[in-house]
Design an enzyme around this catalytic site. Sequence first.
Site, PDB file in Angstrom:
ATOM      1  N   GLU A  28     -25.347  67.384  39.033  1.00  0.00           N
ATOM      2  CA  GLU A  28     -24.162  67.503  38.201  1.00  0.00           C
ATOM      3  C   GLU A  28     -24.372  68.704  37.283  1.00  0.00           C
ATOM      4  O   GLU A  28     -25.435  69.311  37.269  1.00  0.00           O
ATOM      5  CB  GLU A  28     -23.965  66.222  37.375  1.00  0.00           C
ATOM      6  CG  GLU A  28     -23.677  65.005  38.248  1.00  0.00           C
ATOM      7  CD  GLU A  28     -23.331  63.760  37.451  1.00  0.00           C
ATOM      8  OE1 GLU A  28     -23.940  63.549  36.386  1.00  0.00           O
ATOM      9  OE2 GLU A  28     -22.466  62.993  37.905  1.00  0.00           O
ATOM     10  N   GLU A  72     -26.718  59.836  40.900  1.00  0.00           N
ATOM     11  CA  GLU A  72     -27.636  60.021  39.765  1.00  0.00           C
ATOM     12  C   GLU A  72     -28.239  58.656  39.475  1.00  0.00           C
ATOM     13  O   GLU A  72     -27.551  57.758  38.987  1.00  0.00           O
ATOM     14  CB  GLU A  72     -26.872  60.536  38.536  1.00  0.00           C
ATOM     15  CG  GLU A  72     -26.173  61.867  38.737  1.00  0.00           C
ATOM     16  CD  GLU A  72     -27.132  63.036  38.885  1.00  0.00           C
ATOM     17  OE1 GLU A  72     -28.315  62.900  38.526  1.00  0.00           O
ATOM     18  OE2 GLU A  72     -26.693  64.083  39.388  1.00  0.00           O
ATOM     19  N   GLY A  75     -26.092  55.288  38.217  1.00  0.00           N
ATOM     20  CA  GLY A  75     -26.489  53.893  38.001  1.00  0.00           C
ATOM     21  C   GLY A  75     -27.858  53.645  38.602  1.00  0.00           C
ATOM     22  O   GLY A  75     -28.656  54.585  38.775  1.00  0.00           O
ATOM     23  N   THR A 114     -28.360  50.099  43.624  1.00  0.00           N
ATOM     24  CA  THR A 114     -26.905  50.207  43.811  1.00  0.00           C
ATOM     25  C   THR A 114     -26.577  51.501  44.556  1.00  0.00           C
ATOM     26  O   THR A 114     -25.710  51.515  45.447  1.00  0.00           O
ATOM     27  CB  THR A 114     -26.178  50.202  42.445  1.00  0.00           C
ATOM     28  OG1 THR A 114     -26.736  49.206  41.618  1.00  0.00           O
ATOM     29  CG2 THR A 114     -24.695  49.952  42.608  1.00  0.00           C
TER      30      THR A 114
END
Length: 481
Positions: free
Chosen positions: A461, A248, A226, A230
């Site tokens: 990832e 990410e 996001g 955040t």
Amino acid sequence: MFKLKNYINGELVEPASQQYIDNYDPSRGVVYSLIPDSDERDAELAITAAKEAFKTWSITPKDTRSKYLLKIASLIEEQLHELAVAESLDNGKPLHLAETVDIPRAAANFHFYGTGILHYAAQAHSVEDTAINYTLRQPVGVAGCISPWNLPLYLFSWKIAPALAAGCTVVAKPSEITPMTAYLLSEICVKAGLPKGVLNIVHGFGHKVGNAIVSHKDVPLISFTGGTKTGANIASIAAPMFKKLSLELGGKNPNIIFADCDYDKMLATTMQSSFANQGQICLCGSRIFIERSIYEKFKTDFVAKTQKLIVGAPMDSKTKIGAVVSKSHMEKILSYVELAKQEGGTVLCGGEPVNVSGEFENGYYLAPTIVEGLAFDCRTNQEEIFGPVVTIMPFDKEEEVMQYANSTQYGLASTVWTQDITKANRVAMNLHTGIVWINCWLLRDLRTPFGGVKSSGVGREGGFEALDFFTEPKNVCIKLK
Ligand code: NAD
């Protein structure tokens, strides 16, 4: 009106609050379904279920875990059209894109990790004939997986699949802006007979139920995709609790075009890297640097092609640019166009809403926008806009463009166009990004490490990196003599 449900302990249930959030169809600007407004009570139920399920799922043979993942993958493939229509309606993206990219990739994620776990091995280190060390890779526990709205099922499944494959159980929260395909995934998991509590999906606001997942003591690892702000907030909660974190985050990616590139290929791909998914892909190249000798030609061709892109209803097969995801996001993007003008930029095309007639007249449509004449370090060129807006800038020397490219707080991805392999390699070495595409863009191989540096994230990832994240290495040392 259709009400989505949470998926907790194998059942589709209403939120504890019995309250719902409006879910908008951005192509028409109307509410078309209701999302559970979950809170810490729903998070608690989901985490308790996941904790209980972890006792068996974590020791379930990987062949069995693999079979569940492959079953989910094939159910996604069977329902491809239905899922693509749902994704397009929820997000505003062209149906064609959802059918060819989003949903096939969600199935591929489950397939990739359903098979990948069968090949996952740990290390051994022998000390001559006196001792041997071997590494156990054990699932960490209940994973909190939180994802954004731009590639809803694609990114949601990119976290859930490796977590489940590794033997973690999951409490996942999709974006409250695009929850529909996550809901449909919960129905698929019921159909696949996934044991109860292994995957739990709670819907609702990030500051409410998202925060409850992140701050819960029984969730030892968080995988988040996001915005950077955040991510910083999540890190501030998770770090003192020593949770494992994969973040990410945002990007402001450079697209560097040298005069010796394959021009036609570059131009065709630059159309994609600029405006695919209405420019709402974290990997889009929103700052385009062009070597001065081809700047004018590029500008003319790029503007002409962009003006021909059809902005329209997502379900229309002629549409290349659908609706942006929400009214507030459209306003944010337009505010950046105003800022670009204030900073001295010239809008070469676009820069305004598009009125799509009939039932779509209240939808959130924007013309693809190209701005020139801005300094590399102005706000427009430093802050993430995340819409169909790009800037173009000429450069003379390689060192100069490297300075421009590396000047932002972000470091997710970059694209380089040149036929000179030595130069391409040198530029790739010097770019401060987690991913470099040479003469291509978004050419994905799921085995490769995916992620950013600087404010674009922490961790990787993809491939075995994700399985490493969802497992804890434990060294066992045996003395032989
Ligand atoms: P966002 O940060 O607003 O929301 C992402 C998710 O976090 C949502 O599910 C949201 O509900 C949740 N959330 C919000 N506040 C939270 C909190 N306090 N605690 C826990 N969860 C919370 O991001 P967005 O607007 O949905 O997505 C756009 C951003 O995502 C862009 O910055 C884009 O670059 C980034 N992105 C990054 C990647 C990547 O791989 N690096 C991929 C896609 C999108």
